[in-house]
Design an enzyme around this catalytic site. Structure first.
Site, short mmCIF file in Angstrom:
data_model
loop_
_atom_site.label_atom_id
_atom_site.label_comp_id
_atom_site.label_asym_id
_atom_site.label_seq_id
_atom_site.Cartn_x
_atom_site.Cartn_y
_atom_site.Cartn_z
N GLU A 40 -8.69 3.62 6.18
CA GLU A 40 -10.06 2.33 6.26
C GLU A 40 -11.07 2.58 5.92
O GLU A 40 -11.89 2.31 5.16
CB GLU A 40 -9.85 1.48 7.55
N ALA A 91 -3.12 -3.83 6.41
CA ALA A 91 -3.65 -4.99 5.68
C ALA A 91 -3.82 -5.18 4.65
O ALA A 91 -4.16 -4.48 4.04
CB ALA A 91 -4.40 -5.84 7.05
N GLY A 116 -3.10 -0.74 8.89
CA GLY A 116 -2.59 -1.76 10.05
C GLY A 116 -0.91 -1.46 10.29
O GLY A 116 -0.56 -1.57 10.68
N1 DAK Z 1 -2.80 -4.71 0.54
C1 DAK Z 1 -2.86 -4.71 -0.56
N2 DAK Z 1 -1.69 -4.57 -1.60
C2 DAK Z 1 -1.52 -3.40 -1.49
C3 DAK Z 1 -2.09 -2.88 -0.52
C4 DAK Z 1 -2.83 -2.83 0.42
N3 DAK Z 1 -2.98 -2.69 2.12
N4 DAK Z 1 -1.66 -1.42 -0.50
C5 DAK Z 1 -0.87 -1.27 -2.01
N5 DAK Z 1 -1.11 -2.94 -1.56
C6 DAK Z 1 -0.35 -3.48 -3.52
C7 DAK Z 1 -1.05 -2.36 -4.11
O1 DAK Z 1 -2.01 -2.85 -4.48
C8 DAK Z 1 0.04 -2.68 -5.72
O2 DAK Z 1 -0.24 -3.93 -6.00
P1 DAK Z 1 -0.35 -3.98 -7.97
O3 DAK Z 1 -1.81 -3.78 -8.00
O4 DAK Z 1 0.96 -3.88 -8.71
O5 DAK Z 1 -0.78 -6.53 -7.77
C9 DAK Z 1 1.18 -2.03 -4.98
O6 DAK Z 1 0.71 -2.58 -3.95
C10 DAK Z 1 1.80 -1.23 -5.21
O7 DAK Z 1 0.59 -0.06 -4.43
P2 DAK Z 1 0.27 1.25 -5.39
O8 DAK Z 1 0.19 1.10 -6.97
O9 DAK Z 1 -1.40 1.57 -5.25
O10 DAK Z 1 1.04 2.29 -5.81
P3 DAK Z 1 0.64 3.81 -5.19
O11 DAK Z 1 2.05 4.64 -5.03
O12 DAK Z 1 0.05 4.34 -6.48
O13 DAK Z 1 -0.24 3.95 -3.94
C11 DAK Z 1 -1.24 3.57 -1.60
C12 DAK Z 1 0.44 3.52 -2.67
C13 DAK Z 1 0.08 3.15 -0.55
C14 DAK Z 1 -1.23 5.19 -1.55
C15 DAK Z 1 -2.54 2.87 -2.54
O14 DAK Z 1 -1.66 1.72 -2.41
C16 DAK Z 1 -2.79 2.79 -0.97
O15 DAK Z 1 -3.89 3.75 -0.72
N6 DAK Z 1 -3.31 1.57 -0.13
C17 DAK Z 1 -4.13 1.03 0.35
C18 DAK Z 1 -3.57 1.59 1.35
C19 DAK Z 1 -4.55 1.28 2.47
O16 DAK Z 1 -5.93 1.92 2.44
N7 DAK Z 1 -4.66 0.62 4.12
C20 DAK Z 1 -5.69 0.30 5.06
C21 DAK Z 1 -6.29 -1.30 4.97
S1 DAK Z 1 -7.28 -1.87 5.85
C22 DAK Z 1 -7.34 -6.38 11.69
C23 DAK Z 1 -5.75 -6.34 11.73
C24 DAK Z 1 -5.69 -4.78 10.86
C25 DAK Z 1 -6.43 -4.38 10.72
C26 DAK Z 1 -7.57 -4.41 10.08
C27 DAK Z 1 -8.11 -5.22 11.38
N8 DAK Z 1 -7.65 -7.24 12.84
C28 DAK Z 1 -6.59 -7.45 13.50
C29 DAK Z 1 -8.54 -7.64 12.83
C30 DAK Z 1 -6.12 -3.19 9.45
C31 DAK Z 1 -6.56 -3.34 8.40
C32 DAK Z 1 -6.16 -2.15 7.10
O17 DAK Z 1 -5.22 -1.69 7.13
#
Ligand code: DAK
Length: 257
Positions: A131, A65, A108
């Site tokens: 998360e 997400a 997500g």
């Molecule tokens: N959200 C927003 N932006 C993101 C993102 C995300 N999840 N993942 C990556 N990006 C963005 C980064 O901020 C960056 O943007 P700029 O800084 O260049 O503007 C760009 O994508 C490239 O990312 P990185 O520079 O970080 O790239 P790397 O290759 O160094 O790293 C990575 C890739 C995937 C390891 C890293 O980006 C990362 O850790 N990303 C976050 C992963 C994460 O924590 N995902 C879980 C998010 S929480 C619900 C429905 C769904 C959900 C909850 C509730 N309901 C129906 C209620 C879901 C929740 C989640 O998914």
């Protein structure tokens, strides 16, 4: 549609949906999810489409997400945005839905892939529920679907540490159907879709519904449900055609009626 691309005639009876926010690694913001919900509903109602493939790009299926969109939200903001109607619509899709995953399928993104019926992965795919590292927990089915798919011990480890698993590990755990070289992951998913698209669309819907029921009920109720759908298949022209074709030693022509 700004964040997804839809081709309802990608290959014979196979539609393709592309998540398309590449700079953000296909982070699932509310607009993208709304577009996905509407596209799936339209494809589910499109008589020409029998199987749907959902994909991202080589680097990311979806990195979760959109954290930037969620960061400032309160519990009540989250409650008031009815995100679950979107996730429920994905779950309600009657036609077989195949995720073609390369790169990151996190949070997500992993939940979205698991909401599909099957996952074809590239060898560079990475799955995880990270998360916990940003102070929350899975909220779109991760604790439930991952546990059912790979078992409690492994799911607990992924959900509590946030670590990623490789495509090969995901294959070994039974989370994905197959792992192929990166340049072939979409083709492999589409091949699987084409194989299913040759079957009776009526039978495919009934069978999908019945397999999913196994997750939601106890055995006797599931067997009862399966039996009803089995009988219902006999109400279709596809059943008549399928069995007739077998007897006549020819390929059946299924119409979905
Ligand atoms: N959200 C927003 N932006 C993101 C993102 C995300 N999840 N993942 C990556 N990006 C963005 C980064 O901020 C960056 O943007 P700029 O800084 O260049 O503007 C760009 O994508 C490239 O990312 P990185 O520079 O970080 O790239 P790397 O290759 O160094 O790293 C990575 C890739 C995937 C390891 C890293 O980006 C990362 O850790 N990303 C976050 C992963 C994460 O924590 N995902 C879980 C998010 S929480 C619900 C429905 C769904 C959900 C909850 C509730 N309901 C129906 C209620 C879901 C929740 C989640 O998914």
């Amino acid at each position: 549609m700004e964040f997804i691309q839809v081709n309802n005639q990608y290959k014979k009876h196979v539609a393709l949906i592309n998540l398309n926010r590449p700079k953000e690694l296909n982070a699932l913001n509310l607009q993208l999810m709304g577009e996905l919900r509407d596209a799936l509903k339209a494809l589910d109602e499109d008589d020409n489409v029998r199987v749907i493939v959902l994909t991202g790009n080589e680097k990311a299926f979806a990195a979760g997400a959109d954290i930037k969109q969620m960061a400032g939200k309160t519990a009540i903001d989250m409650l008031n945005v009815d995100q679950f109607s979107t996730w429920d619509q994905i779950k309600k899709t009657k036609k077989p839905l195949i995720a073609a995953v390369s790169g990151f399928a996190l949070g997500g993104g992993c939940e979205l892939a698991m909401t599909c019926d099957m996952i074809v992965a590239s060898e560079t795919a990475k799955f995880g529920q990270p998360e916990i590292k940003i102070g929350v927990m899975p909220g779109a089915g991760g604790t439930q679907r991952l546990t059912r798919a790979i078992g409690k011990a492994r799911a607990m480890e992924l959900v509590l540490t946030g670590k990623f698993i490789s495509a090969d590990e995901a294959l070994g755990y039974g989370l994905v159907n197959k792992v192929v070289p990166t340049e072939m992951y979409l083709e492999a998913a589409v091949d699987l879709a084409l194989e299913i698209a040759q079957m009776s669309p009526v039978a495919a819907k009934l069978a999908k519904e019945s397999v999913n029921r196994a997750y939601e009920t106890h055995l006797d109720e599931g067997l009862h449900f399966e039996r009803k759908n089995f009988y219902l298949a006999f109400a279709s022209e596809d059943q008549t055609e399928g069995m007739k074709a077998f007897v006549e030693k020819r390929k059946p022509e299924f119409t979905g009626k």
